[in-house]
Design an enzyme around this catalytic site. Structure first.
Site, PDB file in Angstrom:
ATOM      1  N   GLU A 159       0.844  -1.200   0.000  1.00 14.23           N
ATOM      2  CA  GLU A 159       0.000   0.000   0.000  1.00 14.23           C
ATOM      3  C   GLU A 159       0.878   1.247   0.000  1.00 14.23           C
ATOM      4  OE1 GLU A 159      -3.419   0.570  -0.076  1.00 14.23           O
ATOM      5  OE2 GLU A 159      -2.611   2.596  -0.246  1.00 14.23           O
ATOM      6  N   CYS A 271       6.169   5.130   9.139  1.00 12.17           N
ATOM      7  CA  CYS A 271       6.609   4.422   7.927  1.00 12.17           C
ATOM      8  C   CYS A 271       8.055   4.678   7.534  1.00 12.17           C
ATOM      9  CB  CYS A 271       5.672   4.763   6.769  1.00 12.17           C
ATOM     10  SG  CYS A 271       4.009   4.110   7.039  1.00 12.17           S
ATOM     11  N   LYS A 335       3.283  15.025  10.880  1.00 12.49           N
ATOM     12  CA  LYS A 335       3.002  15.894   9.738  1.00 12.49           C
ATOM     13  C   LYS A 335       1.598  16.457   9.923  1.00 12.49           C
ATOM     14  CE  LYS A 335       1.089  12.933   6.188  1.00 12.49           C
ATOM     15  NZ  LYS A 335       1.327  12.361   4.882  1.00 12.49           N
TER      16      LYS A 335
END
Ligand SMILES: NC(=O)c1ccc[n+]([C@@H]2O[C@H](COP(=O)([O-])OP(=O)(O)OC[C@H]3O[C@@H](n4cnc5c(N)ncnc54)[C@H](O)[C@@H]3O)[C@@H](O)[C@H]2O)c1
Ligand SMILES: O=c1ccn([C@@H]2O[C@H](COP(=O)(O)OP(=O)(O)O[C@H]3O[C@H](CO)[C@@H](O)[C@H](O)[C@H]3O)[C@@H](O)[C@H]2O)c(=O)[nH]1
Length: 447
Positions: A159, A271, A335
């Site tokens: 993904e 990530c 973020k």
């Protein structure tokens, strides 16, 4: 008959994937091992902040007035095994404690729980980000554990969604990558993604290792781009150049491009940092560690950014120590448009200053609960204005729109000294300077 889909692990990726699959017209059953998450999702509430996700859930969750009823959630593996034609595994793959390697225990556990409960022909599709070689190992395990009648098969479908844009990235992906070992698996996945395929999303069919590697190499490239521009920021600071102008200028070259060249305190999140480390660790196991030594540098440039921001803050409060100094911190999430504080550069900087004796007060529009849980000893405020009250220096560490729209004059009335350090190169320096602030950004001339 339309395919029935299950989604195993309903965090940032899985909850979005489940809602998106319902939006694409499938009957969907989501499973998680955390009952509280399942309770929330079952009433159309999202256990995290992701723009647009709650609306999409409420449109489909069974039992909500006016919903399609196509989406349900459970904690029962029996139910999931009975229900699905296609099972997407979306559980977490964090960094192991004290190591670079990926912790595969959640994926392994999900396969161990699911496989024996498969009662009908099933395609199990891994979506989690895993070290190359995992799919082959898990396919063998699936064959061992699944009942013969289930005719169970594995595919790998990494993904690429970004938090903050998760819903539209899932419904309109810029590519779909599938690692498959049979025509049946490819055909089923083409059926699952018929909607995006009809819109023109490229469909890339590969073997297992290539599909796994596409994911980790994509994140490595993105991380490298950010560390490249941050390395240029270091040189700009030494040479009195301007990294923002530099990024703009090199970005005009299509081969380089403008995206992912925002210099600042660097990348974080659930990530990029852990994925590049797991990639290095896996390459080492495969005897290919030399190929990825550059990622060590990418990682260390990135981590230096956080330390550099702490040093700039120390300089701003007088040079020696943070003791007795108040530091207002704008931003905690890794973020904007996310409440995710996993490996957040903002919280890391706030934490370092706090540990060095500074009185730190943090505000983030959406990340406060997660930040408090992860770092309970920091000070927290309910607004940007309160966070900067009495501050000797203000740090802008997550570029929320709300922060860009702050009134420097109003904030100026609350602080002890008008000094702002922009860790994201995102504020309008002229506006702050006009309001009497000393504005300093990373990789830009002091002026
Ligand atoms: N977050 C993203 O933007 C993103 C994007 C692309 C890929 N990924 C990858 O997707 C995976 C999931 O990431 P995430 O951010 O959604 O993580 P997350 O921690 O938000 O969600 C994982 C979920 O899995 C559940 N879970 C753990 N073990 C389980 C088990 N045995 N059975 C069922 N459920 C279980 C957890 O309770 C949790 O709800 C990771 O491999 C990540 O690298 C994440
Ligand atoms: O020019 C830039 C761009 C990003 N960042 C930082 O980099 C981090 C990651 O940003 P982003 O990639 O937008 O967020 P993620 O949601 O973590 O998405 C990344 O990680 C996901 C999980 O693997 C992938 O699916 C996505 O494609 C990949 O972009 C954040 O801390 C950003 O502040 C910068 O410092 N400068």
């Amino acid at each position: 008959m339309a395919l029935r889909i299950t989604v195993i692990g309903t965090g940032y990726l899985g909850a979005t994937h489940a809602a998106a699959m319902a939006e694409l017209g499938f009957e969907v059953l989501g499973l998680d091992v955390v009952p509280e998450k399942i309770e929330l999702l079952s009433t159309g509430r999202v256990p995290m902040y992701e723009p647009g996700l709650e609306d999409l859930l409420r449109k489909h969750v069974d039992g909500i007035e006016g919903s399609t009823g196509r989406l349900r959630f459970t904690t029962s593996w029996e139910e999931v095994g009975d229900f699905g034609d296609v099972h997407f595994v979306c559980v977490n793959t964090p960094q192991k404690h004290g190591e670079y390697a990926c912790d595969m225990s959640y994926v392994d556990s999900a396969f161990e729980s699911l496989a024996p409960h498969l009662t009908r022909p099933a395609l199990v599709v891994g979506k989690s980000t895993v070290p190359v070689g995992s799919a082959a190992r898990l396919a063998a395990r699936l064959a061992e554990l699944a009942p013969v009648g289930a005719d169970a098969e594995l595919a790998w479908n990494p993904e690429f969604l970004r938090e903050g844009f998760a819903v539209s990235d899932t419904l309109h992906p810029d590519r779909i990558v599938v690692g498959v070992e049979s025509e049946r698996a490819e055909k089923l996945l083409r059926e699952v993604y018929a909607g995006p395929l009809a819109e023109g999303s490229p469909f890339v069919v590969t073997d297992f290792p290539t599909a796994e590697l596409v994911k980790t190499s994509a994140n490595s490239f993105l991380a490298t781009k950010i560390s490249f521009i941050n390395a240029m920021a270091e040189v700009c600071e030494a040479a009195d150049g301007d990294v923002v102008k530099l990024a703009e200028a090199i970005g005009h070259d299509d081969r380089i491009g403008k995206k992912f060249l925002r210099a600042g305190i660097g990348f974080g999140g659930g990530c990029l940092p852990k994925d590049i480390r797991a990639f290095m660790a896996r390459a080492g196991e495969l005897g290919a560690d030399q190929a990825l030594t550059f990622l060590r540098e990418v990682d260390s440039i990135n981590m230096r950014r956080r330390g550099h921001m702490v040093e700039l803050a120390r300089e701003a409060v007088g040079g020696d120590s943070f003791l007795g100094k108040r530091v207002g911190v704008l931003g905690a999430a890794f973020k904007p448009d996310s409440d995710d504080v996993r490996d957040s550069p903002a919280l890391n900087v706030a934490g370092q200053i706090h540990l060095q004796g500074g009185q730190v007060t943090v505000f983030d529009p959406k990340g406060m609960d997660n930040a408090r849980r992860l770092f309970p000893t920091l000070g927290y405020a309910d607004s940007a204005l309160e966070a900067v009250r009495g501050a000797d220096v203000v740090l802008h560490l997550t570029e929320w729109r709300e922060f860009r729209e702050l009134d420097p004059a109003e904030l100026g009335g609350a602080v002890s000294r008008r000094i702002i350090l922009d860790g994201r190169n995102a504020l309008d320096s002229a506006v702050w300077r006009e309001a009497g602030w000393t504005y300093r950004a990373m990789g830009r001339p002091k002026a």
